[in-house]
Design an enzyme around this catalytic site. Structure first.
Site, PDB file in Angstrom:
ATOM      1  N   LYS A  22       0.833  -1.208   0.000  1.00 36.13           N
ATOM      2  CA  LYS A  22       0.000   0.000   0.000  1.00 36.13           C
ATOM      3  C   LYS A  22       0.869   1.260   0.000  1.00 36.13           C
ATOM      4  O   LYS A  22       0.653   2.176  -0.790  1.00 36.13           O
ATOM      5  CB  LYS A  22      -0.908   0.011   1.231  1.00 36.13           C
ATOM      6  CG  LYS A  22      -1.571   1.359   1.490  1.00 36.13           C
ATOM      7  CD  LYS A  22      -2.440   1.362   2.725  1.00 36.13           C
ATOM      8  CE  LYS A  22      -1.800   1.827   3.986  1.00 36.13           C
ATOM      9  NZ  LYS A  22      -1.564   3.269   4.123  1.00 36.13           N
ATOM     10  N   ASN A  23       1.835   1.306   0.890  1.00 36.50           N
ATOM     11  CA  ASN A  23       2.576   2.561   1.037  1.00 36.50           C
ATOM     12  C   ASN A  23       3.573   2.807  -0.093  1.00 36.50           C
ATOM     13  O   ASN A  23       4.107   3.908  -0.226  1.00 36.50           O
ATOM     14  CB  ASN A  23       3.233   2.641   2.427  1.00 36.50           C
ATOM     15  CG  ASN A  23       2.171   2.834   3.505  1.00 36.50           C
ATOM     16  OD1 ASN A  23       1.028   3.215   3.206  1.00 36.50           O
ATOM     17  ND2 ASN A  23       2.522   2.551   4.752  1.00 36.50           N
ATOM     18  N   CYS A 117      -5.049   8.432   9.116  1.00 38.66           N
ATOM     19  CA  CYS A 117      -5.330   7.949  10.472  1.00 38.66           C
ATOM     20  C   CYS A 117      -4.979   8.999  11.511  1.00 38.66           C
ATOM     21  O   CYS A 117      -4.032   9.775  11.327  1.00 38.66           O
ATOM     22  CB  CYS A 117      -4.531   6.678  10.740  1.00 38.66           C
ATOM     23  SG  CYS A 117      -4.910   5.343   9.615  1.00 38.66           S
ATOM     24  N   ARG A 122       0.373  15.291  13.396  1.00 35.08           N
ATOM     25  CA  ARG A 122       1.094  14.773  12.205  1.00 35.08           C
ATOM     26  C   ARG A 122       1.478  15.972  11.344  1.00 35.08           C
ATOM     27  O   ARG A 122       0.849  16.243  10.316  1.00 35.08           O
ATOM     28  CB  ARG A 122       0.234  13.778  11.424  1.00 35.08           C
ATOM     29  CG  ARG A 122      -0.007  12.485  12.150  1.00 35.08           C
ATOM     30  CD  ARG A 122      -0.808  11.502  11.325  1.00 35.08           C
ATOM     31  NE  ARG A 122      -0.006  10.731  10.377  1.00 35.08           N
ATOM     32  CZ  ARG A 122      -0.492   9.770   9.588  1.00 35.08           C
ATOM     33  NH1 ARG A 122      -1.771   9.464   9.616  1.00 35.08           N
ATOM     34  NH2 ARG A 122       0.306   9.110   8.759  1.00 35.08           N
ATOM     35  N   ASP A 125       5.883  19.914   8.529  1.00 34.70           N
ATOM     36  CA  ASP A 125       7.001  20.868   8.483  1.00 34.70           C
ATOM     37  C   ASP A 125       8.200  20.363   7.672  1.00 34.70           C
ATOM     38  O   ASP A 125       8.850  21.136   6.968  1.00 34.70           O
ATOM     39  CB  ASP A 125       7.435  21.250   9.918  1.00 34.70           C
ATOM     40  CG  ASP A 125       7.871  20.042  10.729  1.00 34.70           C
ATOM     41  OD1 ASP A 125       7.183  19.006  10.659  1.00 34.70           O
ATOM     42  OD2 ASP A 125       8.904  20.114  11.405  1.00 34.70           O
ATOM     43  N   GLN A 126       8.479  19.051   7.737  1.00 34.33           N
ATOM     44  CA  GLN A 126       9.658  18.545   7.014  1.00 34.33           C
ATOM     45  C   GLN A 126       9.414  18.516   5.500  1.00 34.33           C
ATOM     46  O   GLN A 126      10.346  18.662   4.712  1.00 34.33           O
ATOM     47  CB  GLN A 126      10.048  17.159   7.520  1.00 34.33           C
ATOM     48  CG  GLN A 126      10.418  17.119   8.995  1.00 34.33           C
ATOM     49  CD  GLN A 126      11.555  18.075   9.334  1.00 34.33           C
ATOM     50  OE1 GLN A 126      12.659  17.982   8.792  1.00 34.33           O
ATOM     51  NE2 GLN A 126      11.286  19.021  10.227  1.00 34.33           N
ATOM     52  N   ASP A 310       3.410   0.359  12.124  1.00 37.54           N
ATOM     53  CA  ASP A 310       2.191  -0.164  11.503  1.00 37.54           C
ATOM     54  C   ASP A 310       1.891  -1.602  11.926  1.00 37.54           C
ATOM     55  O   ASP A 310       0.868  -2.170  11.526  1.00 37.54           O
ATOM     56  CB  ASP A 310       2.286  -0.082   9.966  1.00 37.54           C
ATOM     57  CG  ASP A 310       2.332   1.360   9.493  1.00 37.54           C
ATOM     58  OD1 ASP A 310       1.957   2.252  10.271  1.00 37.54           O
ATOM     59  OD2 ASP A 310       2.759   1.593   8.340  1.00 37.54           O
ATOM     60  N   ARG A 402      -9.175   0.130   3.630  1.00 38.15           N
ATOM     61  CA  ARG A 402      -8.232   1.103   3.060  1.00 38.15           C
ATOM     62  C   ARG A 402      -6.904   0.427   2.725  1.00 38.15           C
ATOM     63  O   ARG A 402      -6.184   0.868   1.826  1.00 38.15           O
ATOM     64  CB  ARG A 402      -7.943   2.226   4.069  1.00 38.15           C
ATOM     65  CG  ARG A 402      -9.022   3.273   4.165  1.00 38.15           C
ATOM     66  CD  ARG A 402      -8.520   4.436   5.005  1.00 38.15           C
ATOM     67  NE  ARG A 402      -7.171   4.775   4.614  1.00 38.15           N
ATOM     68  CZ  ARG A 402      -6.225   5.197   5.442  1.00 38.15           C
ATOM     69  NH1 ARG A 402      -6.473   5.368   6.708  1.00 38.15           N
ATOM     70  NH2 ARG A 402      -5.014   5.475   5.007  1.00 38.15           N
TER      71      ARG A 402
HETATM   72  N1  EPU Z   1       6.752  14.128  11.041  1.00 39.40           N
HETATM   73  C1  EPU Z   1       7.069  15.412  11.366  1.00 39.40           C
HETATM   74  N2  EPU Z   1       7.092  16.346  10.363  1.00 39.40           N
HETATM   75  C2  EPU Z   1       6.810  16.020   9.082  1.00 39.40           C
HETATM   76  C3  EPU Z   1       6.491  14.706   8.764  1.00 39.40           C
HETATM   77  C4  EPU Z   1       6.472  13.753   9.771  1.00 39.40           C
HETATM   78  O1  EPU Z   1       7.329  15.733  12.530  1.00 39.40           O
HETATM   79  O2  EPU Z   1       6.863  16.918   8.230  1.00 39.40           O
HETATM   80  C5  EPU Z   1       6.730  13.126  12.111  1.00 39.40           C
HETATM   81  C6  EPU Z   1       5.372  12.448  12.270  1.00 39.40           C
HETATM   82  O3  EPU Z   1       4.501  13.216  13.071  1.00 39.40           O
HETATM   83  C7  EPU Z   1       5.755  11.139  12.905  1.00 39.40           C
HETATM   84  C8  EPU Z   1       7.105  10.826  12.259  1.00 39.40           C
HETATM   85  O4  EPU Z   1       7.601  12.057  11.750  1.00 39.40           O
HETATM   86  O5  EPU Z   1       5.942  11.323  14.283  1.00 39.40           O
HETATM   87  C9  EPU Z   1       7.059   9.831  11.139  1.00 39.40           C
HETATM   88  O6  EPU Z   1       6.077  10.233  10.182  1.00 39.40           O
HETATM   89  P1  EPU Z   1       6.190   9.782   8.674  1.00 39.40           P
HETATM   90  O7  EPU Z   1       6.306  10.997   7.832  1.00 39.40           O
HETATM   91  O8  EPU Z   1       7.250   8.735   8.544  1.00 39.40           O
HETATM   92  O9  EPU Z   1       4.789   9.101   8.442  1.00 39.40           O
HETATM   93  P2  EPU Z   1       3.780   9.350   7.280  1.00 39.40           P
HETATM   94  O10 EPU Z   1       4.473   9.629   5.995  1.00 39.40           O
HETATM   95  O11 EPU Z   1       2.741  10.301   7.749  1.00 39.40           O
HETATM   96  C10 EPU Z   1       3.826   6.845   6.535  1.00 39.40           C
HETATM   97  C11 EPU Z   1       2.809   5.780   6.284  1.00 39.40           C
HETATM   98  C12 EPU Z   1       2.192   5.344   7.600  1.00 39.40           C
HETATM   99  C13 EPU Z   1       3.304   4.844   8.510  1.00 39.40           C
HETATM  100  C14 EPU Z   1       4.403   5.897   8.661  1.00 39.40           C
HETATM  101  C15 EPU Z   1       5.612   5.401   9.434  1.00 39.40           C
HETATM  102  C16 EPU Z   1       2.026   6.297   4.094  1.00 39.40           C
HETATM  103  C17 EPU Z   1       0.946   6.834   3.243  1.00 39.40           C
HETATM  104  N3  EPU Z   1       1.802   6.306   5.406  1.00 39.40           N
HETATM  105  O12 EPU Z   1       3.118   7.909   7.171  1.00 39.40           O
HETATM  106  O13 EPU Z   1       1.337   4.264   7.279  1.00 39.40           O
HETATM  107  O14 EPU Z   1       2.780   4.571   9.784  1.00 39.40           O
HETATM  108  O15 EPU Z   1       4.857   6.318   7.366  1.00 39.40           O
HETATM  109  O16 EPU Z   1       6.167   4.298   8.834  1.00 39.40           O
HETATM  110  O17 EPU Z   1       3.055   5.875   3.608  1.00 39.40           O
HETATM  111  C18 EPU Z   1      -0.362   2.707   7.708  1.00 39.40           C
HETATM  112  O18 EPU Z   1      -0.034   2.144   6.655  1.00 39.40           O
HETATM  113  O19 EPU Z   1      -1.171   2.219   8.534  1.00 39.40           O
HETATM  114  C19 EPU Z   1       0.226   4.011   8.015  1.00 39.40           C
HETATM  115  C20 EPU Z   1      -0.270   4.800   8.947  1.00 39.40           C
END
Ligand code: EPU
Length: 433
Positions: A22-23, A117, A122, A125-126, A310, A402
């Site tokens: 999925k991701n 979710c 979430r 900023d990055q 996850d 999903r």
């Molecule tokens: N974070 C920041 N700033 C940012 C982006 C992220 O502080 O600009 C923080 C987040 O708040 C979190 C950490 O960095 O504490 C990691 O977040 P990440 O960006 O890695 O997560 P994501 O991109 O929002 C993806 C997956 C999630 C999975 C996470 C971690 C997708 C679409 N989603 O989310 O998948 O949990 O990486 O591996 O790829 C799931 O499949 O159930 C799911 C939630």
């Protein structure tokens, strides 16, 4: 409104085939829009997040053709719009990848803040830091990120936190930037590598994906061509069936996987007492449950190659029936324990202290009506329901759908007593009257 009805207590046995990740697919489908001609993408999981991605691609002018249930052709030639509206962006986190793609394609993107979710804060900023570093301006207008750039220039970006989303967006927005972009403290998840491989097959120049330093040498957009590409297997779908096999004390061979991607899950399952046999040659892992109580353990979720966040809810479900006290800490998100109340309804003994769940094993779970609060929380309830005595109901299963293709069909294939039924929607019924 559909729900799952599970009569627990049957060990899972047999083989289950795992679909595409999925991701990875939610990044690769938008990335296909960067090509100058059609892409064929294979091993697409049939899940609602993919349907959402297709809706967005069509909404902005791309064409999507279903070749078969797991193969799509994406034609970017009609792409005209740079806006992803709120109604489409809010239903999935991965809608933020259209920011990187549209910025590269048109130097302009207007994408509503993404949904997904609820794990507490979430932030984005990055992502924004990286778009800015490449030379884009970004303003929040009515809840949408409005970004534009005259030119995108290669740069060096150090992520303050390891983030999958921002690492992927950085690749998408720098793939055609002038010169060299270096990403440091980058995420190393298999889907980050899959996207890099996809872009490289199209003609991009990305090296280092899978390590914490990724280098992207920008190529002209005109040199990115359409390709035929197969998505990697889903690490988390595989891990979910592995844990379900152990929890029900079954014997399941999970096929079509890359065992290396599953190592942290394999090690944890062995740690608590399940037997896991990896078969690299046949791309499968076999999980044999123990007939003794599982051992308690402690675990923290971390970015890859750590234990995946996850898989945290599913592993919690298993540990509710282990002997002694286990500690499971969330090391990635602020809060990812909202679902424990639903497990408590089945008799689990869990206390949450900040970012740690303290799980005291009980001898058995008992059935109850429950609801899936998010995707993996729903998967955890499926596992708990498969183990609980009696009939467990799970509502709000759209969350599960999903990210899991035909989960009840696959579980039935393993011998589970599970069915999906349509619950009469009282509100809709009232309106009809
Ligand atoms: N974070 C920041 N700033 C940012 C982006 C992220 O502080 O600009 C923080 C987040 O708040 C979190 C950490 O960095 O504490 C990691 O977040 P990440 O960006 O890695 O997560 P994501 O991109 O929002 C993806 C997956 C999630 C999975 C996470 C971690 C997708 C679409 N989603 O989310 O998948 O949990 O990486 O591996 O790829 C799931 O499949 O159930 C799911 C939630």
């Amino acid at each position: 409104m559909e729900k799952f009805i599970i009569r627990g207590g049957k060990p899972l046995r047999g083989e289950v085939a795992i679909g595409g990740a999925k991701n990875a697919v939610v990044a690769i489908l938008p990335a296909a829009l960067l090509a100058n001609d059609k892409c064929v993408i294979r091993n697409i999981p049939c899940i609602s997040d993919v349907a959402m991605d297709i809706d967005i691609i069509r909404d902005i002018g791309g064409a999507v053709r279903l070749i078969d249930r797991h193969t799509l052709e994406i034609d970017p030639s009609g792409l005209r719009d740079v806006e992803v509206p709120y109604e489409l962006a809010r239903s999935m986190r991965a809608s933020y990848y259209f920011l990187g793609v549209l910025l590269t394609k048109f130097r302009h993107a207007l994408v509503s803040h993404p949904g997904g979710c609820n794990f507490g804060d979430r932030p984005m900023d990055q992502h924004i830091k990286c778009f800015n570093a490449l030379g884009a301006t970004c303003e929040l207008v009515k809840g949408a990120y409005d970004m534009s750039a005259e030119r995108l220039l290669g740069t060096q970006i150090y992520f303050d936190k390891v983030t999958v989303g921002a690492t992927i967006n950085a690749m998408l927005s720098s793939v055609c930037a002038e010169g060299l972009t270096i990403l440091e403290n980058a995420a190393r998840e298999p889907h980050v590598v899959d996207l890099a491989n996809f872009l490289n097959t199209m003609g991009a120049h990305i090296i280092g994906a899978g390590t914490d330093v990724i280098k992207i040498r920008g190529v002209p957009q005109s040199s990115l061509c359409g390709v035929d590409y197969t998505i990697i297997p889903d690490q988390i779908e595989a891990g979910t069936y592995m844990v379900a096999a152990a929890a029900t004390r079954g014997d399941v061979t999970v096929t079509g996987v890359i065992p290396k991607h599953l190592e942290s899950i394999t090690m944890k399952l062995r740690d608590v007492g399940a037997k896991v046999i990896e078969d690299n040659e046949h791309e499968s892992v076999r999980v044999i449950g123990s007939d003794k109580p599982y051992r308690s353990t402690s675990c923290i979720t971390l970015p890859h190659p750590g234990f995946p966040t996850d898989m945290q809810p599913q592993f919690t479900a298993l540990l509710t029936m282990a002997s002694g006290v286990s500690m499971l800490s969330e090391g990635v998100f602020d809060t990812r324990f909202r679902y424990v109340d639903e497990l408590r309804r089945l008799g689990a003994n869990i206390k949450v202290d900040g970012k740690t769940a303290i799980i005291t094993g009980v001898e058995r779970l008992t059935s109850a009506p429950t609801r899936a609060l998010d995707l993996r929380a729903g998967a955890a309830l499926m596992i708990a329901g498969l183990c609980a005595e009696g009939v467990t109901e799970i509502e709000e299963i759209h969350h599960i759908e999903r990210g899991y293709e035909d989960m009840e069909v696959k579980l039935r294939g393993l011998g589970a007593d599970i069915k999906k039924i349509n619950r009469p929607d009282k509100v809709a019924a009232a309106n009809v009257v």
